[in-house]
Motif scaffolding. Structure first.
Motif, PDB file in Angstrom:
ATOM      1  N   PRO A  95      49.467  20.953  64.534  1.00 51.92           N
ATOM      2  CA  PRO A  95      49.150  19.910  65.505  1.00 51.92           C
ATOM      3  C   PRO A  95      49.276  18.532  64.863  1.00 51.92           C
ATOM      4  O   PRO A  95      49.093  18.388  63.645  1.00 51.92           O
ATOM      5  N   PRO A  96      49.600  17.507  65.621  1.00 52.49           N
ATOM      6  CA  PRO A  96      49.730  16.167  65.039  1.00 52.49           C
ATOM      7  C   PRO A  96      48.381  15.630  64.573  1.00 52.49           C
ATOM      8  O   PRO A  96      47.327  16.084  65.010  1.00 52.49           O
ATOM      9  N   LYS A  97      48.452  14.668  63.653  1.00 49.76           N
ATOM     10  CA  LYS A  97      47.275  13.967  63.142  1.00 49.76           C
ATOM     11  C   LYS A  97      46.288  14.903  62.452  1.00 49.76           C
ATOM     12  O   LYS A  97      45.073  14.732  62.537  1.00 49.76           O
ATOM     13  N   ASN A  98      46.827  15.907  61.772  1.00 52.99           N
ATOM     14  CA  ASN A  98      46.004  16.822  60.988  1.00 52.99           C
ATOM     15  C   ASN A  98      46.694  17.111  59.664  1.00 52.99           C
ATOM     16  O   ASN A  98      47.913  17.303  59.624  1.00 52.99           O
ATOM     17  N   ILE A  99      45.921  17.122  58.589  1.00 49.14           N
ATOM     18  CA  ILE A  99      46.421  17.504  57.270  1.00 49.14           C
ATOM     19  C   ILE A  99      45.529  18.611  56.723  1.00 49.14           C
ATOM     20  O   ILE A  99      44.303  18.526  56.821  1.00 49.14           O
ATOM     21  N   PHE A 100      46.152  19.638  56.170  1.00 48.12           N
ATOM     22  CA  PHE A 100      45.425  20.756  55.569  1.00 48.12           C
ATOM     23  C   PHE A 100      45.546  20.706  54.053  1.00 48.12           C
ATOM     24  O   PHE A 100      46.620  20.446  53.514  1.00 48.12           O
ATOM     25  N   PHE A 101      44.433  20.998  53.382  1.00 48.65           N
ATOM     26  CA  PHE A 101      44.430  21.216  51.934  1.00 48.65           C
ATOM     27  C   PHE A 101      43.826  22.596  51.683  1.00 48.65           C
ATOM     28  O   PHE A 101      42.698  22.871  52.098  1.00 48.65           O
ATOM     29  N   LEU A 102      44.589  23.454  51.011  1.00 39.20           N
ATOM     30  CA  LEU A 102      44.113  24.783  50.636  1.00 39.20           C
ATOM     31  C   LEU A 102      43.999  24.811  49.117  1.00 39.20           C
ATOM     32  O   LEU A 102      44.974  24.521  48.420  1.00 39.20           O
ATOM     33  N   THR A 103      42.824  25.123  48.612  1.00 39.18           N
ATOM     34  CA  THR A 103      42.671  25.210  47.159  1.00 39.18           C
ATOM     35  C   THR A 103      42.734  26.667  46.722  1.00 39.18           C
ATOM     36  O   THR A 103      42.281  27.569  47.432  1.00 39.18           O
ATOM     37  N   THR A 104      43.309  26.878  45.547  1.00 44.26           N
ATOM     38  CA  THR A 104      43.431  28.233  45.014  1.00 44.26           C
ATOM     39  C   THR A 104      43.785  28.158  43.527  1.00 44.26           C
ATOM     40  O   THR A 104      44.419  27.196  43.097  1.00 44.26           O
ATOM     41  N   PRO A 105      43.360  29.138  42.721  1.00 46.75           N
ATOM     42  CA  PRO A 105      43.762  29.127  41.303  1.00 46.75           C
ATOM     43  C   PRO A 105      45.269  29.231  41.136  1.00 46.75           C
ATOM     44  O   PRO A 105      45.858  28.565  40.294  1.00 46.75           O
ATOM     45  N   ARG A 106      45.911  30.077  41.965  1.00 48.05           N
ATOM     46  CA  ARG A 106      47.353  30.275  41.890  1.00 48.05           C
ATOM     47  C   ARG A 106      47.895  30.513  43.298  1.00 48.05           C
ATOM     48  O   ARG A 106      47.332  31.296  44.067  1.00 48.05           O
ATOM     49  N   LYS A 107      48.993  29.880  43.604  1.00 45.04           N
ATOM     50  CA  LYS A 107      49.554  30.010  44.949  1.00 45.04           C
ATOM     51  C   LYS A 107      50.008  31.431  45.253  1.00 45.04           C
ATOM     52  O   LYS A 107      50.060  31.832  46.423  1.00 45.04           O
ATOM     53  N   ASP A 108      50.331  32.211  44.209  1.00 42.20           N
ATOM     54  CA  ASP A 108      50.783  33.578  44.474  1.00 42.20           C
ATOM     55  C   ASP A 108      49.651  34.505  44.934  1.00 42.20           C
ATOM     56  O   ASP A 108      49.887  35.672  45.258  1.00 42.20           O
ATOM     57  N   LEU A 109      48.413  33.984  44.968  1.00 45.16           N
ATOM     58  CA  LEU A 109      47.308  34.754  45.535  1.00 45.16           C
ATOM     59  C   LEU A 109      47.256  34.637  47.055  1.00 45.16           C
ATOM     60  O   LEU A 109      46.497  35.348  47.711  1.00 45.16           O
ATOM     61  N   LEU A 110      48.071  33.728  47.605  1.00 42.51           N
ATOM     62  CA  LEU A 110      48.131  33.530  49.054  1.00 42.51           C
ATOM     63  C   LEU A 110      49.337  34.257  49.627  1.00 42.51           C
ATOM     64  O   LEU A 110      50.269  34.627  48.907  1.00 42.51           O
ATOM     65  N   LEU A 111      49.335  34.426  50.942  1.00 43.68           N
ATOM     66  CA  LEU A 111      50.507  35.000  51.597  1.00 43.68           C
ATOM     67  C   LEU A 111      51.714  34.119  51.314  1.00 43.68           C
ATOM     68  O   LEU A 111      51.638  32.891  51.368  1.00 43.68           O
ATOM     69  N   SER A 112      52.842  34.749  51.000  1.00 46.39           N
ATOM     70  CA  SER A 112      54.053  33.976  50.710  1.00 46.39           C
ATOM     71  C   SER A 112      54.463  33.122  51.896  1.00 46.39           C
ATOM     72  O   SER A 112      55.038  32.035  51.734  1.00 46.39           O
ATOM     73  N   THR A 113      54.164  33.587  53.097  1.00 42.51           N
ATOM     74  CA  THR A 113      54.512  32.823  54.297  1.00 42.51           C
ATOM     75  C   THR A 113      53.646  31.566  54.428  1.00 42.51           C
ATOM     76  O   THR A 113      54.100  30.546  54.948  1.00 42.51           O
ATOM     77  N   ILE A 114      52.409  31.627  53.950  1.00 45.20           N
ATOM     78  CA  ILE A 114      51.566  30.432  53.933  1.00 45.20           C
ATOM     79  C   ILE A 114      52.100  29.442  52.896  1.00 45.20           C
ATOM     80  O   ILE A 114      52.233  28.241  53.170  1.00 45.20           O
ATOM     81  N   VAL A 115      52.436  29.944  51.716  1.00 42.10           N
ATOM     82  CA  VAL A 115      52.944  29.078  50.646  1.00 42.10           C
ATOM     83  C   VAL A 115      54.211  28.362  51.094  1.00 42.10           C
ATOM     84  O   VAL A 115      54.407  27.171  50.809  1.00 42.10           O
ATOM     85  N   SER A 116      55.071  29.071  51.816  1.00 41.12           N
ATOM     86  CA  SER A 116      56.356  28.489  52.219  1.00 41.12           C
ATOM     87  C   SER A 116      56.188  27.345  53.211  1.00 41.12           C
ATOM     88  O   SER A 116      57.114  26.549  53.393  1.00 41.12           O
ATOM     89  N   ARG A 117      55.029  27.238  53.825  1.00 43.27           N
ATOM     90  CA  ARG A 117      54.786  26.180  54.814  1.00 43.27           C
ATOM     91  C   ARG A 117      53.942  25.032  54.260  1.00 43.27           C
ATOM     92  O   ARG A 117      53.492  24.171  55.010  1.00 43.27           O
ATOM     93  N   CYS A 118      53.708  25.061  52.956  1.00 47.09           N
ATOM     94  CA  CYS A 118      52.883  24.030  52.332  1.00 47.09           C
ATOM     95  C   CYS A 118      53.628  23.374  51.172  1.00 47.09           C
ATOM     96  O   CYS A 118      54.498  23.978  50.557  1.00 47.09           O
ATOM     97  N   GLN A 119      53.282  22.125  50.906  1.00 45.68           N
ATOM     98  CA  GLN A 119      53.719  21.457  49.688  1.00 45.68           C
ATOM     99  C   GLN A 119      52.721  21.807  48.572  1.00 45.68           C
ATOM    100  O   GLN A 119      51.532  21.985  48.839  1.00 45.68           O
ATOM    101  N   ILE A 120      53.191  21.875  47.352  1.00 45.17           N
ATOM    102  CA  ILE A 120      52.344  22.282  46.231  1.00 45.17           C
ATOM    103  C   ILE A 120      51.938  21.058  45.406  1.00 45.17           C
ATOM    104  O   ILE A 120      52.792  20.253  45.018  1.00 45.17           O
ATOM    105  N   LEU A 121      50.646  20.912  45.180  1.00 46.57           N
ATOM    106  CA  LEU A 121      50.131  19.910  44.253  1.00 46.57           C
ATOM    107  C   LEU A 121      49.516  20.681  43.087  1.00 46.57           C
ATOM    108  O   LEU A 121      48.438  21.245  43.208  1.00 46.57           O
ATOM    109  N   GLU A 122      50.237  20.714  41.967  1.00 45.52           N
ATOM    110  CA  GLU A 122      49.788  21.501  40.820  1.00 45.52           C
ATOM    111  C   GLU A 122      48.956  20.626  39.898  1.00 45.52           C
ATOM    112  O   GLU A 122      49.425  19.606  39.396  1.00 45.52           O
TER     113      GLU A 122
END
Length: 244
Positions: free
Chosen positions: A145-172
């Protein structure tokens, strides 16, 4: 400064400064994504980073604050106190994030932000979402939806669904530099506060209740940012005023 007598470290603040600086450039260029994954670092570091980025996004004085949230405007203070209506946080309960927690976030997306230009949605330790919760947030990230930003925290992105990772930018985050200043030790107290109180736990807790850690971090932030621009005198003047 670091010494054997002073156990707190400035590397964490510097790591956070780098992260805020990078994200500030993204904002200034108008290229922010709808979703980011904050990975690596400590759990406390990731949480602190997500809230710092929320302050940066919603700060009223961000441009003049040289890529750092000012810390004293109304949005910054509300986020610090956990009462900003446009910063929505989902946390694990009993080590899991369940479907109803994610649904509560999604239901709020139907409405525009109440006070800020965007709403910041933070999911702490997103790897703890159960399958239903993960698949539900995935659908939202697919059609953000417009005017929304999501931040997901995790030790490693590979612990998340690959489909979720593919829709996010990574801040390492830099694991060696994003340790949070004031992260609590074995006694549940910041080493800095114990040092400041001469090892008196009761006095250290009193200092903690008075918000000494937050004040110290603001002073160091001012000094570091101004010093990078060769404005040391300005940094020291502001730090002195704030310390008073």
């Amino acid at each position: 400064p670091r010494s054997e007598r002073c156990p707190y470290r400035t590397e964490g603040l510097l790591g956070m400064m780098d992260l805020l600086g990078r994200f500030s450039i993204i904002l200034k260029r108008g290229r922010s994504s709808h979703a980011y994954i904050l990975e690596r670092g400590s759990e406390a570091g990731r949480i602190n980073a997500a809230l710092s980025l929320a302050r940066l996004i919603l700060c009223e004085d961000r441009e003049r604050a040289d890529s750092a949230p000012c810390g004293h405007c109304l949005p910054c203070r509300k986020i610090e106190e956990g009462i900003h209506p446009d910063v929505i946080v989902a946390r694990p309960e009993n080590n899991r994030i369940r479907l109803d927690t994610v649904r509560a976030i999604i239901n709020g997306l139907k409405f525009p932000p109440l006070e800020g230009v965007v709403r910041v949605n933070i999911i702490y330790e997103a790897q703890k979402m159960n399958p239903d919760a993960a698949n539900t947030i995935l659908k939202t990230l697919e059609e953000p939806p417009p005017k929304n930003i999501f931040f997901l925290t995790t030790p490693r992105k590979d612990l998340l669904l690959s489909t979720i990772v593919s829709r996010c930018q990574i801040l390492e985050m830099d694991e060696t530099r994003c340790q949070v200043l004031g992260e609590k030790g074995d006694k549940g107290l910041s080493p800095f506060l114990l040092y400041l109180s001469g090892g008196d736990e009761e006095e250290a807790r009193r200092l903690e209740a008075e918000g000494i850690l937050g004040l110290r971090d603001k002073i160091l932030s001012l000094i570091l940012y101004r010093s990078r621009e060769n404005s040391v005198s300005s940094a020291m003047a502001q730090a002195f005023a704030l310390s008073k």
